[in-house]
Motif scaffolding. Sequence first.
Motif, PDB file in Angstrom:
ATOM      1  N   THR A 229       1.713   7.283   7.424  1.00  0.00           N
ATOM      2  CA  THR A 229       3.021   6.880   8.110  1.00  0.00           C
ATOM      3  C   THR A 229       4.213   5.803   7.616  1.00  0.00           C
ATOM      4  O   THR A 229       5.188   6.204   7.321  1.00  0.00           O
ATOM      5  CB  THR A 229       2.699   7.192   9.324  1.00  0.00           C
ATOM      6  N   VAL A 230       3.162   4.692   7.279  1.00  0.00           N
ATOM      7  CA  VAL A 230       4.230   3.937   6.617  1.00  0.00           C
ATOM      8  C   VAL A 230       5.258   4.593   5.683  1.00  0.00           C
ATOM      9  O   VAL A 230       6.183   4.082   5.857  1.00  0.00           O
ATOM     10  CB  VAL A 230       3.377   2.223   6.622  1.00  0.00           C
ATOM     11  N   ALA A 231       4.783   5.073   4.835  1.00  0.00           N
ATOM     12  CA  ALA A 231       5.601   5.536   3.403  1.00  0.00           C
ATOM     13  C   ALA A 231       6.727   7.018   4.199  1.00  0.00           C
ATOM     14  O   ALA A 231       7.876   6.408   3.764  1.00  0.00           O
ATOM     15  CB  ALA A 231       4.392   6.851   2.947  1.00  0.00           C
ATOM     16  N   GLY A 232       6.395   7.316   5.209  1.00  0.00           N
ATOM     17  CA  GLY A 232       7.241   7.967   5.801  1.00  0.00           C
ATOM     18  C   GLY A 232       8.619   7.270   6.187  1.00  0.00           C
ATOM     19  O   GLY A 232       9.891   7.379   6.805  1.00  0.00           O
ATOM     20  N   PHE A 233       8.225   6.173   6.823  1.00  0.00           N
ATOM     21  CA  PHE A 233       8.943   5.500   7.276  1.00  0.00           C
ATOM     22  C   PHE A 233       9.667   4.148   6.861  1.00  0.00           C
ATOM     23  O   PHE A 233      10.794   4.400   7.073  1.00  0.00           O
ATOM     24  CB  PHE A 233       7.797   4.030   8.043  1.00  0.00           C
ATOM     25  N   LEU A 234       9.188   3.963   5.493  1.00  0.00           N
ATOM     26  CA  LEU A 234       9.749   3.472   4.434  1.00  0.00           C
ATOM     27  C   LEU A 234      11.095   4.104   3.174  1.00  0.00           C
ATOM     28  O   LEU A 234      11.230   3.933   3.622  1.00  0.00           O
ATOM     29  CB  LEU A 234       8.767   3.091   3.390  1.00  0.00           C
ATOM     30  N   LEU A 236      12.324   6.731   5.326  1.00  0.00           N
ATOM     31  CA  LEU A 236      13.544   7.527   6.257  1.00  0.00           C
ATOM     32  C   LEU A 236      14.396   6.040   6.277  1.00  0.00           C
ATOM     33  O   LEU A 236      15.992   5.753   6.365  1.00  0.00           O
ATOM     34  CB  LEU A 236      12.941   7.093   7.774  1.00  0.00           C
ATOM     35  N   TRP A 237      14.365   4.634   5.950  1.00  0.00           N
ATOM     36  CA  TRP A 237      14.709   3.428   6.306  1.00  0.00           C
ATOM     37  C   TRP A 237      15.580   3.338   5.022  1.00  0.00           C
ATOM     38  O   TRP A 237      16.904   2.369   4.721  1.00  0.00           O
ATOM     39  CB  TRP A 237      13.644   2.057   6.701  1.00  0.00           C
ATOM     40  N   SER A 238      15.291   3.396   4.208  1.00  0.00           N
ATOM     41  CA  SER A 238      15.639   3.836   2.814  1.00  0.00           C
ATOM     42  C   SER A 238      17.058   4.585   2.406  1.00  0.00           C
ATOM     43  O   SER A 238      17.270   4.507   1.351  1.00  0.00           O
ATOM     44  CB  SER A 238      14.781   2.953   1.268  1.00  0.00           C
ATOM     45  N   PHE A 239      16.793   5.218   2.792  1.00  0.00           N
ATOM     46  CA  PHE A 239      17.816   7.106   2.811  1.00  0.00           C
ATOM     47  C   PHE A 239      19.369   6.332   3.139  1.00  0.00           C
ATOM     48  O   PHE A 239      19.439   6.555   4.312  1.00  0.00           O
ATOM     49  CB  PHE A 239      17.362   8.371   3.520  1.00  0.00           C
ATOM     50  N   ASN A 240      19.715   5.253   2.458  1.00  0.00           N
ATOM     51  CA  ASN A 240      21.013   4.863   2.422  1.00  0.00           C
ATOM     52  C   ASN A 240      22.152   5.204   2.029  1.00  0.00           C
ATOM     53  O   ASN A 240      23.180   5.106   0.961  1.00  0.00           O
ATOM     54  CB  ASN A 240      20.847   3.000   2.442  1.00  0.00           C
ATOM     55  N   PRO A 241      22.831   6.317   2.200  1.00  0.00           N
ATOM     56  CA  PRO A 241      24.177   7.202   1.468  1.00  0.00           C
ATOM     57  C   PRO A 241      25.124   6.284   0.635  1.00  0.00           C
ATOM     58  O   PRO A 241      25.759   6.389   0.767  1.00  0.00           O
ATOM     59  CB  PRO A 241      24.775   8.163   2.183  1.00  0.00           C
ATOM     60  N   SER A 242      25.786   5.043   2.101  1.00  0.00           N
ATOM     61  CA  SER A 242      26.665   4.268   2.019  1.00  0.00           C
ATOM     62  C   SER A 242      26.701   2.779   1.012  1.00  0.00           C
ATOM     63  O   SER A 242      27.512   2.444   0.403  1.00  0.00           O
ATOM     64  CB  SER A 242      27.230   3.804   3.130  1.00  0.00           C
ATOM     65  N   ILE A 293       7.883  -4.244  13.246  1.00  0.00           N
ATOM     66  CA  ILE A 293       8.802  -2.804  13.210  1.00  0.00           C
ATOM     67  C   ILE A 293       9.744  -2.206  13.684  1.00  0.00           C
ATOM     68  O   ILE A 293      10.725  -2.114  13.366  1.00  0.00           O
ATOM     69  CB  ILE A 293       7.114  -1.942  13.852  1.00  0.00           C
ATOM     70  N   HIS A 294       9.586  -2.878  14.970  1.00  0.00           N
ATOM     71  CA  HIS A 294      11.033  -2.210  16.207  1.00  0.00           C
ATOM     72  C   HIS A 294      12.400  -3.385  15.280  1.00  0.00           C
ATOM     73  O   HIS A 294      13.214  -3.185  15.234  1.00  0.00           O
ATOM     74  CB  HIS A 294      10.740  -2.794  16.948  1.00  0.00           C
ATOM     75  N   LEU A 295      11.975  -4.471  14.793  1.00  0.00           N
ATOM     76  CA  LEU A 295      13.038  -5.290  14.545  1.00  0.00           C
ATOM     77  C   LEU A 295      13.561  -4.839  13.233  1.00  0.00           C
ATOM     78  O   LEU A 295      14.389  -5.059  13.236  1.00  0.00           O
ATOM     79  CB  LEU A 295      12.306  -7.014  14.197  1.00  0.00           C
ATOM     80  N   ALA A 296      12.315  -3.828  11.786  1.00  0.00           N
ATOM     81  CA  ALA A 296      12.764  -3.604  10.682  1.00  0.00           C
ATOM     82  C   ALA A 296      13.691  -2.073  11.001  1.00  0.00           C
ATOM     83  O   ALA A 296      14.975  -2.091  10.524  1.00  0.00           O
ATOM     84  CB  ALA A 296      11.836  -3.178  10.206  1.00  0.00           C
ATOM     85  N   LEU A 332      10.999  -6.391   4.089  1.00  0.00           N
ATOM     86  CA  LEU A 332      10.022  -7.611   3.997  1.00  0.00           C
ATOM     87  C   LEU A 332       8.835  -7.073   5.040  1.00  0.00           C
ATOM     88  O   LEU A 332       7.721  -6.763   4.778  1.00  0.00           O
ATOM     89  CB  LEU A 332      10.513  -9.082   4.141  1.00  0.00           C
ATOM     90  N   ILE A 333       9.469  -6.454   6.041  1.00  0.00           N
ATOM     91  CA  ILE A 333       8.524  -6.253   7.103  1.00  0.00           C
ATOM     92  C   ILE A 333       7.811  -5.079   6.155  1.00  0.00           C
ATOM     93  O   ILE A 333       6.251  -4.719   6.363  1.00  0.00           O
ATOM     94  CB  ILE A 333       8.905  -5.706   8.378  1.00  0.00           C
ATOM     95  N   GLN A 334       9.137  -3.632   6.030  1.00  0.00           N
ATOM     96  CA  GLN A 334       8.489  -2.649   5.437  1.00  0.00           C
ATOM     97  C   GLN A 334       7.434  -3.414   4.260  1.00  0.00           C
ATOM     98  O   GLN A 334       5.891  -2.187   3.978  1.00  0.00           O
ATOM     99  CB  GLN A 334       9.075  -1.818   5.466  1.00  0.00           C
ATOM    100  N   LEU A 335       7.694  -3.560   3.409  1.00  0.00           N
ATOM    101  CA  LEU A 335       6.606  -3.730   2.261  1.00  0.00           C
ATOM    102  C   LEU A 335       5.346  -4.944   2.711  1.00  0.00           C
ATOM    103  O   LEU A 335       4.416  -4.532   1.906  1.00  0.00           O
ATOM    104  CB  LEU A 335       7.627  -5.064   1.247  1.00  0.00           C
ATOM    105  N   ASP A 336       5.781  -5.636   3.459  1.00  0.00           N
ATOM    106  CA  ASP A 336       4.415  -6.335   4.497  1.00  0.00           C
ATOM    107  C   ASP A 336       3.439  -5.469   5.024  1.00  0.00           C
ATOM    108  O   ASP A 336       2.313  -5.552   4.540  1.00  0.00           O
ATOM    109  CB  ASP A 336       4.928  -7.414   5.311  1.00  0.00           C
ATOM    110  N   LEU A 337       4.329  -4.183   5.438  1.00  0.00           N
ATOM    111  CA  LEU A 337       3.515  -3.186   5.884  1.00  0.00           C
ATOM    112  C   LEU A 337       2.139  -2.982   4.636  1.00  0.00           C
ATOM    113  O   LEU A 337       1.225  -2.336   4.741  1.00  0.00           O
ATOM    114  CB  LEU A 337       4.008  -2.343   6.786  1.00  0.00           C
TER     115      LEU A 337
END
Length: 416
Positions: A229-234, A236-242, A293-296, A332-337
Motif C-alpha cells: 500500500t505504501v508503494a502505491g501511495f508513493l 501516486l504522490w510522485s506522479f507530477n506531470p508539471s 501521512i495526511h500531512l504528506a 521524507l514522510i513516505q521514505l521514512d514509511l
Amino acid sequence: MPQQARSNFVVGAAAFFATMYFVQGIGDPTSGLIAQPVRAMLKSWGESPGTIGGFMALLALPWMVKPAFALLSDYVPLRGSHRRNYLLAASAAASIGLFALWLAPVPDGARWLLLAWLLLPTIGIAFGDVLVDALMVEVGQPRGLTGLLQSVQWAAVYVGMLLAGVAGGWISSTGNYELAFVICAVLWALSFLLALRFARDTPRPAAAEGVAATSHEFAAALRVPGLVTVAGFLFLWSFNPSWISVQYLHITETLALGEQVYGNSFSWFAGGSVVASLLYGVYCRAVPMGRLIHLAIVTGIVGYVVFVYIGSAVSLYAIAFVSGVANMTGNLIQLDLAARLVPIRVAATCFALYMALSNIAASASEALGANIYEWLTPRVGLMHAYECVVVLSALFAASCWMLVPRLKREVPQWWS
C-alpha cells in the motif's frame, strides 16, 4: 553501547551519508548540475518540449530499473561484499563516464549520442543510490535512526542541488555545457575515495547467505502489512506531470525570465527542501505517523498548486522556496514509511522497488506532462495549458487519500 560511543557513531554515520548524498545532489544528470545545461543544450538545438521531456525520461531509465541493481547487490556478493565493492564500482563508472563526455564533446544536434554518453554515469549513480539506501536501512533501522538519517542525507542532497541550481543557471546562460560534466566527474571521483575509506558491509550470518535464504526473506517482505500500500501511495504522490520540463519551459520561454532565474529558482526550491529535511529530523518521532501521512498529501498538493501564481522573478523565488518545503516534507514522510517497513536483509531490493516506482512515476509523468502541454498550447494558449498540467499534478497527489483507509487497517499502530 555507551552514550558517548553511540553519539560518535551517529555523527559519523550521518556525516558519511550526508556527504554521499551531497555528491549525488550535484552529480546526478537527471536533476543535478548537469540537468539544466542538458535541457538548455537541447533547446538550443531546436528540440520541441515533447522531445526534451522524452529525452529526460529516457535518461532516467536507470532509476526505473533500480530493483535489478538491488537484486544483484542482495543476491550476488562482489568479492565477498554485498554493498561496499559495488559502491566503489558504481562511483568509478559515474566518474569515468563524465570525464569521457568532457573529453569528447558531442556535436550539435546529436541528441541520441548525448543520451548514450550520459546513460553510463546515470547507471553508476542509480546503482550507487541503491547501495547507499541499503546501508542507511542496515545502519538506521535497528537503532531507530531511519528518520534522522533520511533527514540528514536529504538535507545534504538539496544543499548540493541548491549549489547546482545557481551554477547550472550560469553554465546554461553562457553555453559552456562541458564545464558541468567535468565538475561532476571530479565529485564522483571524490565519492569513490570516500566509499573506499569509510563504507563497510553489515556482517551477515552464514545462514543468511545464498539465493534460497535471500529469496525466502524477500518473499516474506512482500507479506509485511502496509508494504504494498505504501508503494502505491508513493507512486501516486510522485506522479507530477508539471515537473520538471514543463516548469522549465514555462519559466524560461512563456514568462521569459531566463536561464539564470530558472537556475536560481531551483536553488530556492532546494533551500526550502533543506529546511524541511532538517525540521523532519526534529519531529519525525514525535508526531504519529498517521498524522504525517495526511500531512504528506496536503504538502504535495500545496507544492504543486503554488506554481500557478508565478508573476515575476521575486514571486518565483518565494514560491519555489514554499514548494521545496512542502514537497520535501511529503517526500521524507513516505521514505521514512518505507525505511521503517523493509526487512534489513533485503533492504536494497525492497527500498529500490519503492524508489523505482517513484522514479517511474516521476519520469513517465514528466514526459506525459510535456506532451499534454505541447498539445494544449495551440488550443487554449500557453498559460492555460500550463495551469491544466499543474492542476493534474495536484489531483494525482490528492488521490493518495484513497489509500489511507487501507493503511489504517494494515498498520493501525501508526494512528495510535
